[in-house]
Design a protein around this motif. Structure first.
Motif, mmCIF file in Angstrom:
data_model
loop_
_atom_site.group_PDB
_atom_site.id
_atom_site.type_symbol
_atom_site.label_atom_id
_atom_site.label_comp_id
_atom_site.label_asym_id
_atom_site.label_seq_id
_atom_site.Cartn_x
_atom_site.Cartn_y
_atom_site.Cartn_z
ATOM 1 N N ILE A 293 -6.697 -0.145 7.135
ATOM 2 C CA ILE A 293 -6.298 0.204 5.760
ATOM 3 C C ILE A 293 -7.490 0.814 5.011
ATOM 4 C CG2 ILE A 293 -5.617 -0.775 3.522
ATOM 5 C CD1 ILE A 293 -3.802 -2.736 5.161
ATOM 6 N N GLN A 294 -8.672 0.243 5.180
ATOM 7 C CA GLN A 294 -9.879 0.783 4.533
ATOM 8 C C GLN A 294 -10.145 2.216 4.971
ATOM 9 O OE1 GLN A 294 -12.931 -2.106 5.487
ATOM 10 N NE2 GLN A 294 -13.108 -2.659 3.317
ATOM 11 N N LYS A 295 -9.936 2.494 6.263
ATOM 12 C CA LYS A 295 -10.208 3.838 6.808
ATOM 13 C C LYS A 295 -9.341 4.910 6.158
ATOM 14 C CE LYS A 295 -12.906 3.382 10.689
ATOM 15 N NZ LYS A 295 -14.082 4.210 10.888
ATOM 16 N N VAL B 147 -10.861 0.365 15.481
ATOM 17 C CA VAL B 147 -11.052 -0.687 14.477
ATOM 18 C C VAL B 147 -10.570 -2.009 15.076
ATOM 19 C CG1 VAL B 147 -10.889 0.887 12.503
ATOM 20 C CG2 VAL B 147 -8.826 -0.248 13.338
ATOM 21 N N GLU C 72 -6.941 -4.800 8.196
ATOM 22 C CA GLU C 72 -7.696 -4.521 6.970
ATOM 23 C C GLU C 72 -8.657 -3.346 7.169
ATOM 24 O OE1 GLU C 72 -5.851 -8.230 7.090
ATOM 25 O OE2 GLU C 72 -7.482 -7.646 8.418
ATOM 26 N N GLU C 73 -9.315 -3.316 8.317
ATOM 27 C CA GLU C 73 -10.247 -2.226 8.617
ATOM 28 C C GLU C 73 -9.506 -0.890 8.711
ATOM 29 O OE1 GLU C 73 -13.856 -1.345 11.795
ATOM 30 O OE2 GLU C 73 -12.722 -3.206 12.010
ATOM 31 N N GLN D 71 -7.947 4.613 3.007
ATOM 32 C CA GLN D 71 -7.955 4.519 1.550
ATOM 33 C C GLN D 71 -8.241 5.897 0.963
ATOM 34 O OE1 GLN D 71 -10.680 1.457 0.425
ATOM 35 N NE2 GLN D 71 -9.199 0.463 -0.895
ATOM 36 N N HIS E 37 0.871 -1.174 0.000
ATOM 37 C CA HIS E 37 0.000 0.000 0.000
ATOM 38 C C HIS E 37 0.909 1.225 0.000
ATOM 39 C CE1 HIS E 37 -3.680 -2.279 0.753
ATOM 40 N NE2 HIS E 37 -2.933 -3.034 1.522
#
Length: 164
Positions: A88-90, A81, A85-86, A92, A3
């Motif tokens: 990383i989503q936050k 979180v 993964e959660e 994005q 990422h």
């Protein structure tokens, strides 16, 4: 998966030690100023113990994302979180977000981070938390500054790295 917008910022001893008894191993005022300058205006991703080790939180002018496995955790001024993964989503779509610890969080993000802001203390320390061993062949050095800290009596370097 790498990422590009996920960066790690960490101060490590030459033996990759980063902490002991939920505290930093050394006090480098200039490194704390560097941390503030680099992370200001960005999201910080951290584990719950790292948040609780901060003298006061949330740190000004930064979004705090705290990863925990305790479903009843509430940290005023922070987002909670329950997975990497959660987190990383936050972040994005953000230009850059910073992983600031602790050891378990660093280990999980290390293979995915695009940048590494490293403060390398040229001395080993006894610790109970270590950063993953860095394979420098995987990283391109973009900037390096070397210093001597008179108060502590050791050399250290700021090294900004980008994954090849």
């Amino acid at each position: 998966m790498i990422h590009k917008n996920i960066s790690i910022i960490v101060a490590v001893a030459e033996n990759f030690a980063i902490g002991k008894n939920n505290d930093l191993l050394f006090h480098l005022p200039n490194d704390l100023k560097r941390f503030k300058a680099i992370t200001s205006g960005h999201s910080l991703i951290m584990g719950r113990n790292t948040l609780l080790s901060l003298p006061k939180w949330p740190l000004p002018n930064r979004r705090h994302i705290v990863i925990t496995d305790k479903t009843d955790d509430v940290f005023p001024g922070c987002e909670v979180v329950f997975s990497i993964e959660e987190a990383i989503q936050k972040v994005q779509g953000e230009e850059e977000a910073f992983v600031i610890g602790g050891g378990m969080v660093y280990r999980q993000f290390y293979p995915q981070a695009g940048k590494l802001y490293l403060t390398l203390v040229h001395k080993p320390f006894e610790a109970d938390v270590y950063f993953p061993e860095i394979d420098f062949s995987e990283w391109q050095e973009n900037k390096r500054e070397d210093f001597f800290d008179e108060a502590n009596g050791f050399d250290y370097s700021y090294i900004d790295l980008e994954r090849k």
